[in-house]
Design a protein around this motif. Structure first.
Motif, short mmCIF file in Angstrom:
data_model
loop_
_atom_site.label_atom_id
_atom_site.label_comp_id
_atom_site.label_asym_id
_atom_site.label_seq_id
_atom_site.Cartn_x
_atom_site.Cartn_y
_atom_site.Cartn_z
N UNK A 129 1.23 0.15 15.22
CA UNK A 129 1.60 1.05 16.32
C UNK A 129 0.37 1.48 17.11
N UNK A 130 0.56 1.75 18.40
CA UNK A 130 -0.56 2.14 19.25
C UNK A 130 -1.06 3.54 18.93
N UNK A 131 -0.23 4.39 18.35
CA UNK A 131 -0.62 5.75 17.99
C UNK A 131 -0.18 6.02 16.55
N UNK A 132 -1.12 6.47 15.74
CA UNK A 132 -0.81 6.84 14.36
C UNK A 132 -1.51 8.18 14.11
N UNK A 133 -0.74 9.25 14.05
CA UNK A 133 -1.35 10.56 13.86
C UNK A 133 -2.35 10.87 14.97
N UNK A 153 -5.99 -14.23 7.59
CA UNK A 153 -6.54 -12.91 7.87
C UNK A 153 -5.40 -11.90 8.00
N UNK A 154 -5.68 -10.64 7.68
CA UNK A 154 -4.62 -9.64 7.69
C UNK A 154 -5.20 -8.28 8.04
N UNK A 155 -4.34 -7.42 8.60
CA UNK A 155 -4.70 -6.03 8.85
C UNK A 155 -3.43 -5.19 8.75
N UNK A 156 -3.59 -3.90 8.51
CA UNK A 156 -2.46 -2.99 8.41
C UNK A 156 -2.94 -1.58 8.65
N UNK A 157 -2.07 -0.76 9.21
CA UNK A 157 -2.33 0.66 9.43
C UNK A 157 -1.10 1.43 9.00
N UNK A 158 -1.29 2.49 8.23
CA UNK A 158 -0.13 3.23 7.71
C UNK A 158 -0.47 4.71 7.57
N UNK A 159 0.42 5.55 8.08
CA UNK A 159 0.27 6.99 7.91
C UNK A 159 0.85 7.39 6.57
N UNK A 160 0.08 8.12 5.77
CA UNK A 160 0.47 8.47 4.41
C UNK A 160 0.27 9.97 4.19
N UNK A 161 0.74 10.53 3.07
CA UNK A 161 0.48 11.95 2.78
C UNK A 161 -1.00 12.28 2.64
N UNK A 162 -1.85 11.28 2.46
CA UNK A 162 -3.27 11.50 2.26
C UNK A 162 -4.08 11.27 3.54
N UNK A 163 -3.40 10.92 4.62
CA UNK A 163 -4.05 10.59 5.88
C UNK A 163 -3.68 9.19 6.31
N UNK A 164 -4.28 8.75 7.38
CA UNK A 164 -4.01 7.40 7.87
C UNK A 164 -4.89 6.41 7.10
N UNK A 189 0.09 -3.27 -0.12
CA UNK A 189 -0.56 -2.17 0.59
C UNK A 189 0.47 -1.15 1.07
N UNK A 190 1.54 -1.62 1.67
CA UNK A 190 2.56 -0.69 2.19
C UNK A 190 3.19 0.11 1.06
N UNK A 191 3.34 -0.51 -0.11
CA UNK A 191 3.95 0.19 -1.24
C UNK A 191 2.99 1.19 -1.86
N UNK A 192 1.74 0.81 -2.04
CA UNK A 192 0.80 1.65 -2.78
C UNK A 192 0.09 2.69 -1.91
N UNK A 193 0.01 2.44 -0.60
CA UNK A 193 -0.72 3.37 0.26
C UNK A 193 -0.07 4.75 0.27
N UNK A 194 1.25 4.82 0.09
CA UNK A 194 1.95 6.11 0.13
C UNK A 194 1.86 6.90 -1.17
N UNK A 195 1.49 6.23 -2.27
CA UNK A 195 1.58 6.92 -3.55
C UNK A 195 0.26 7.04 -4.30
N UNK A 231 -10.88 -1.24 2.77
CA UNK A 231 -9.89 -0.17 2.83
C UNK A 231 -10.52 1.05 3.49
N UNK A 232 -9.77 1.68 4.38
CA UNK A 232 -10.25 2.89 5.05
C UNK A 232 -9.20 3.99 4.99
N UNK A 233 -9.69 5.23 5.03
CA UNK A 233 -8.78 6.39 5.00
C UNK A 233 -9.35 7.47 5.92
N UNK A 234 -8.53 7.91 6.87
CA UNK A 234 -8.90 9.01 7.75
C UNK A 234 -8.17 10.27 7.29
N UNK A 235 -8.86 11.39 7.23
CA UNK A 235 -8.19 12.62 6.81
C UNK A 235 -7.14 13.00 7.85
#
Length: 363
Positions: A129-133, A153-164, A189-195, A231-235
């Motif tokens: 998505x163009x905007x995530x948080x 090659x692969x990439x993914x972005x996901x908003x989670x309870x711990x940040x993006x 990644x999609x399964x584990x990023x949220x938990x 792996x990256x995580x934004x608060x």
């Protein structure tokens, strides 16, 4: 599907007609031996390969009419020699039509295959998505072969309870095996990023998923299969950045709209994913400040290992600042991709995936 004649430059499309004119002129000047016949036969085949069906028919008709005119002028029309000359001309024209139909049929099949590959890419590697948080996001994938639409090659972005949380990865190897590994990795990644509460735990979850898949695969995959990943995580406010490097090229921090570019190299990078059997513990995550207007640029080695004609590697930290400033992440990607293409001056040796994340100013 576009007509064949629209896929070539104008001078290429004119080549069959140049041969037609040249062959007829040559025959008119040396009618005894008809030395221009090979040129006209070549024109028929070339028209079938390059032009549309209508243009191919026009070339065949032009050649046939020209031969009839020449045989009439020479007085051989209606004779055995005249009929043989006309028969050879019609035969060449029919060969051109056959070539045209064969190429058109394979073109339709290729279009179907490309549409299936594009659907598979969108399913396996959807655009983020163009905007995530609080973040603006853009991504790009370029295959080393222009005909290919999907690779390792692969990439993914996901908003989670711990940040993006973000991921960029490069699967060892190519082909369907690499695509299958990408599918497993992104699903995990999609399964584990949220938990998972932190990046080391997330990396461990990805490692477990890949280990399960590897256990079902061939012995070669069990011994040699691995994936470099970052792996990256934004608060939640988007002002702090945590990174965990698993054998992947370090990302680039573009501050001040890209006027200053810094490589965020890991002090202790971990092993690539899929090598957990070696017993090496997962590396620790590292934290960096991330201010409003900053952009994090994540790339695969299709960027960092792109070479110019002198064999020098492409360096985004050196090449990007003169191209700025960048207000949006898509501008960063567009400038980077265009600059890599200028740098290589031709086809690349590896796929290229790019992910750019910009911290939007607060209210």
């Amino acid at each position: 599907m576009a007509r064949l004649s629209e896929q070539w430059p104008r001078y290429v499309r004119l080549a069959p007609w140049v041969l037609v004119v040249g062959g007829l002129v040559w025959d008119s000047l040396a009618t005894a031996d008809y030395w221009g016949d090979p040129m006209m036969a070549a024109a028929s085949v070339l028209a079938g390969a390059l032009l549309s069906l209508r243009d191919t028919v026009a070339v065949g008709v032009a050649i046939s009419v020209g031969v009839i005119v020449l045989t009439a002028r020479d007085g051989t029309i209606g004779t055995t020699a005249g009929w043989l000359e006309l028969l050879n001309t019609v035969f060449a024209a029919l060969i051109g039509l056959w070539v045209n139909r064969v190429i058109a049929r394979h073109g339709r099949r290729l279009a179907v295959v490309r549409s299936v590959a594009e659907a598979a890419q969108q399913a396996v590697l959807p655009a983020p998505p163009a905007r995530v948080g609080p973040l603006a996001v853009a991504a790009c994938y370029r295959a080393a072969q222009t005909e290919a639409l999907i690779g390792g090659d692969a990439y993914a972005v996901q908003e989670t309870p711990f940040g993006v949380r973000v991921l960029i990865a490069d699967v060892r190897g190519k082909g369907l095996r690499a695509v299958a590994a990408v599918s497993v990795l992104l699903g995990a990644f999609r399964e584990n990023a949220d938990r998972e509460p932190d990046l080391p735990a997330l990396a461990a979850g990805l490692e477990r998923a890949l280990a399960r898949e590897s256990a079902l695969g061939e012995e070669e995959m069990q011994a040699e299969g691995f994936i470099t990943a970052l792996l990256g995580e934004f608060d939640p406010a988007g002002r702090r950045l945590r990174l965990l490097n698993c054998g992947h090229p370090g990302p680039y921090l573009l501050a001040g709209g890209g006027r200053a570019v810094t490589v965020l190299e890991a002090r202790e990078p971990g092993l690539p994913l899929g090598m957990g059997g070696l017993g090496v513990p997962v590396a620790a995550a590292e934290e960096w400040p991330f201010a409003a207007g900053d952009t994090l640029l994540l790339v695969t080695d299709g960027v960092t290992e792109a070479r110019d004609r002198a064999g020098e590697f492409y360096d985004p930290a050196v090449r990007l600042p003169p191209l700025g400033p960048f207000a949006r992440p898509q501008q960063v990607i567009d400038a980077l991709v265009a600059d890599v293409e200028r740098w290589t001056g031709g086809p690349r040796d590896d796929d290229m995936a790019v992910l750019a994340v910009t911290c939007r100013p607060g209210p």
